[in-house]
Design a protein around this motif. Structure first.
Motif, PDB file in Angstrom:
ATOM      1  N   HIS A 125      -3.399  -3.237  -9.712  1.00 33.79           N
ATOM      2  CA  HIS A 125      -4.063  -2.059 -10.235  1.00 33.79           C
ATOM      3  C   HIS A 125      -3.297  -0.805  -9.818  1.00 33.79           C
ATOM      4  N   ARG A 126      -2.949  -0.752  -8.514  1.00 36.15           N
ATOM      5  CA  ARG A 126      -2.225   0.399  -7.975  1.00 36.15           C
ATOM      6  C   ARG A 126      -0.852   0.525  -8.634  1.00 36.15           C
ATOM      7  N   THR A 127      -0.184  -0.637  -8.754  1.00 33.74           N
ATOM      8  CA  THR A 127       1.154  -0.634  -9.329  1.00 33.74           C
ATOM      9  C   THR A 127       1.114  -0.101 -10.763  1.00 33.74           C
ATOM     10  N   LEU A 128       0.087  -0.504 -11.464  1.00 32.27           N
ATOM     11  CA  LEU A 128      -0.050  -0.098 -12.864  1.00 32.27           C
ATOM     12  C   LEU A 128      -0.272   1.416 -12.969  1.00 32.27           C
ATOM     13  N   LEU A 129      -1.046   1.962 -12.056  1.00 29.99           N
ATOM     14  CA  LEU A 129      -1.403   3.379 -12.148  1.00 29.99           C
ATOM     15  C   LEU A 129      -0.397   4.303 -11.471  1.00 29.99           C
ATOM     16  N   ASP A 130       0.204   3.835 -10.355  1.00 27.62           N
ATOM     17  CA  ASP A 130       0.954   4.756  -9.499  1.00 27.62           C
ATOM     18  C   ASP A 130       2.471   4.659  -9.594  1.00 27.62           C
TER      19      ASP A 130
END
Ligand SMILES: [Zn+2]
Length: 137
Positions: A125-130
């Motif tokens: 999730h973080r990788t996708l957003l950040d």
């Protein structure tokens, strides 16, 4: 887990006429009892309780079963909770079965997997957003 002997004792002790009678006004008819079905609206009683068989059945909507099934349906309880309900009514002490080593390990494994999958979920999730790469998608 409730142990097998306790379950048998609860089922043996629970009197279907008494259990149903708490919710439904029953009248004796022959060897059975009859009353207004608690599961559907009716004016003529079609809910039959058979003390000799230990079961109840509605000939209108088909609901019924033994004392445990009846409590499950009526109170929207799970099987173990319905057993506990009846145990309380009849003052039967519940003996919860100790989990075996195998069951404990199985549980620990499941919990670990849950933590791992939680972590992975957050990571993706973080990788996708950040990240730029993530944002590009
Ligand atoms: Zn019914």
């Amino acid at each position: 887990m409730i142990d097998r002997q306790t379950i048998d004792k609860i089922i043996d002790t629970a009197d279907i006429v008494e259990v149903v009678g708490e919710f439904v006004t029953l009248k004796k008819r022959g060897v059975n009892y009859i009353g207004l079905c608690p599961f559907h609206n009716e004016k003529t009683p079609s809910f039959t309780v058979s003390p000799s068989k230990g079961i109840c059945k509605c000939f209108g909507c088909g609901n019924g079963g033994n004392a445990v099934n009846f409590i499950m349906e009526l109170e929207h309880l799970s099987y173990p909770d319905a057993l506990k309900y009846l145990a309380k009514k009849y003052n039967i002490p519940i003996v919860e079965k100790e989990q075996t080593e195998e069951e404990k390990q199985q549980k620990t494994k499941l919990e670990s997997l849950r933590i791992v999958s939680d972590y992975a979920g957050k990571y993706f999730h973080r990788t996708l957003l950040d990240t730029e790469e993530g944002n590009a998608i």
